[in-house]
Design an enzyme around this catalytic site. Structure first.
Site, PDB file in Angstrom:
ATOM      1  N   GLU A  30     -12.416   2.954  -1.549  1.00 39.66           N
ATOM      2  CA  GLU A  30     -12.119   4.540  -2.049  1.00 39.66           C
ATOM      3  C   GLU A  30     -11.723   4.432  -3.636  1.00 39.66           C
ATOM      4  O   GLU A  30     -11.995   4.833  -4.370  1.00 39.66           O
ATOM      5  CB  GLU A  30     -10.398   4.979  -1.805  1.00 39.66           C
ATOM      6  CG  GLU A  30     -10.881   5.521   0.003  1.00 39.66           C
ATOM      7  CD  GLU A  30      -9.862   5.983   0.500  1.00 39.66           C
ATOM      8  OE1 GLU A  30      -8.317   5.995  -0.003  1.00 39.66           O
ATOM      9  OE2 GLU A  30      -9.979   6.388   1.716  1.00 39.66           O
ATOM     10  N   VAL A  31     -11.255   3.166  -3.872  1.00 42.86           N
ATOM     11  CA  VAL A  31     -10.666   2.255  -5.756  1.00 42.86           C
ATOM     12  C   VAL A  31     -12.080   1.340  -5.562  1.00 42.86           C
ATOM     13  O   VAL A  31     -11.737  -0.234  -5.030  1.00 42.86           O
ATOM     14  CB  VAL A  31      -9.002   1.750  -5.305  1.00 42.86           C
ATOM     15  CG1 VAL A  31      -9.051   1.357  -6.779  1.00 42.86           C
ATOM     16  CG2 VAL A  31      -8.588   2.891  -4.215  1.00 42.86           C
ATOM     17  N   HIS A  69     -10.238  -5.086  -3.942  1.00 40.63           N
ATOM     18  CA  HIS A  69      -8.703  -5.869  -3.048  1.00 40.63           C
ATOM     19  C   HIS A  69      -9.178  -6.067  -1.695  1.00 40.63           C
ATOM     20  O   HIS A  69     -10.043  -5.814  -1.308  1.00 40.63           O
ATOM     21  CB  HIS A  69      -7.832  -3.994  -3.348  1.00 40.63           C
ATOM     22  CG  HIS A  69      -8.591  -3.210  -2.561  1.00 40.63           C
ATOM     23  ND1 HIS A  69      -9.079  -2.544  -3.892  1.00 40.63           N
ATOM     24  CD2 HIS A  69      -8.359  -2.507  -1.843  1.00 40.63           C
ATOM     25  CE1 HIS A  69      -9.420  -1.616  -2.658  1.00 40.63           C
ATOM     26  NE2 HIS A  69      -8.981  -1.359  -1.810  1.00 40.63           N
ATOM     27  N   ASP A  78       0.411  -1.413  -0.381  1.00 40.12           N
ATOM     28  CA  ASP A  78       0.163  -0.302  -0.051  1.00 40.12           C
ATOM     29  C   ASP A  78       0.811   0.900   0.311  1.00 40.12           C
ATOM     30  O   ASP A  78       1.714   1.497   0.846  1.00 40.12           O
ATOM     31  CB  ASP A  78      -0.857   0.181   0.774  1.00 40.12           C
ATOM     32  CG  ASP A  78      -1.941   1.101   1.402  1.00 40.12           C
ATOM     33  OD1 ASP A  78      -3.148   0.236   0.881  1.00 40.12           O
ATOM     34  OD2 ASP A  78      -2.114   2.060   1.195  1.00 40.12           O
ATOM     35  N   ILE A  79       0.399   2.051  -0.329  1.00 43.07           N
ATOM     36  CA  ILE A  79       0.919   3.599  -0.803  1.00 43.07           C
ATOM     37  C   ILE A  79       1.463   4.276   0.592  1.00 43.07           C
ATOM     38  O   ILE A  79       2.043   5.022   0.608  1.00 43.07           O
ATOM     39  CB  ILE A  79       0.888   4.487  -2.069  1.00 43.07           C
ATOM     40  CG1 ILE A  79       1.707   5.398  -2.548  1.00 43.07           C
ATOM     41  CG2 ILE A  79      -0.867   4.714  -1.903  1.00 43.07           C
ATOM     42  CD1 ILE A  79       1.525   5.730  -3.733  1.00 43.07           C
TER      43      ILE A  79
END
Ligand code: 5GP
Length: 119
Positions: A99-100, A104, A33-34
């Site tokens: 959010e995305v 996932h 994760d970023i």
């Protein structure tokens, strides 16, 4: 919800945006994760176009579902969190805080993850 082919994970899958890859097979990609919320914070995504868990569970093939499930476990073991423990999170939709909009699973570990849900 229709799949948005311009979401950030779709762009990572197409190689348009880099990622810190930790695992890849025919059906699955995983990367760090970023913005990690724990010492270990890996995102595992199917390569197919699925918005959320319910979309994936309804439409993915048996091979995709098996590959995804096995990959999550393998990645957790490889990340060294399986023995001490970890948490899987799959946010879905607005109320789930997703959010995305590409399905996932978050693998969170490397230390105590904290309360299950904060409100
Ligand atoms: P969600 O809220 O959808 O379950 O989680 C989306 C996750 O994707 C967040 O933890 C966020 O930090 C991560 N994320 C968003 N954009 C990027 C990106 O470009 N690269 C990576 N590696 N992670 C991202």
């Amino acid at each position: 919800m229709a799949y948005d082919a311009d979401n950030i994970f779709a762009r990572i899958l197409r190689g348009e945006i880099p990622c810190d890859k930790v695992y890849e097979d025919e059906h699955v990609l995983a990367f760090n994760d970023i913005s990690p919320k724990c010492p270990v914070h890996v995102l595992v995504i199917p390569k197919g176009e699925y918005v959320s868990f319910d979309d994936f569970s309804a439409k993915a093939s048996e091979a995709e579902i098996a590959a995804f499930t096995r990959a999550v476990g393998e990645i957790a073991r490889a990340a060294g969190v399986a023995d001490a423990g970890y948490r899987l999170i799959a946010n879905a939709g607005a109320n789930g805080g997703q959010e995305v909009p590409h399905y996932h699973v978050h693998i969170l570990g490397g230390g105590p993850v904290g309360p299950m849900v904060c409100r």
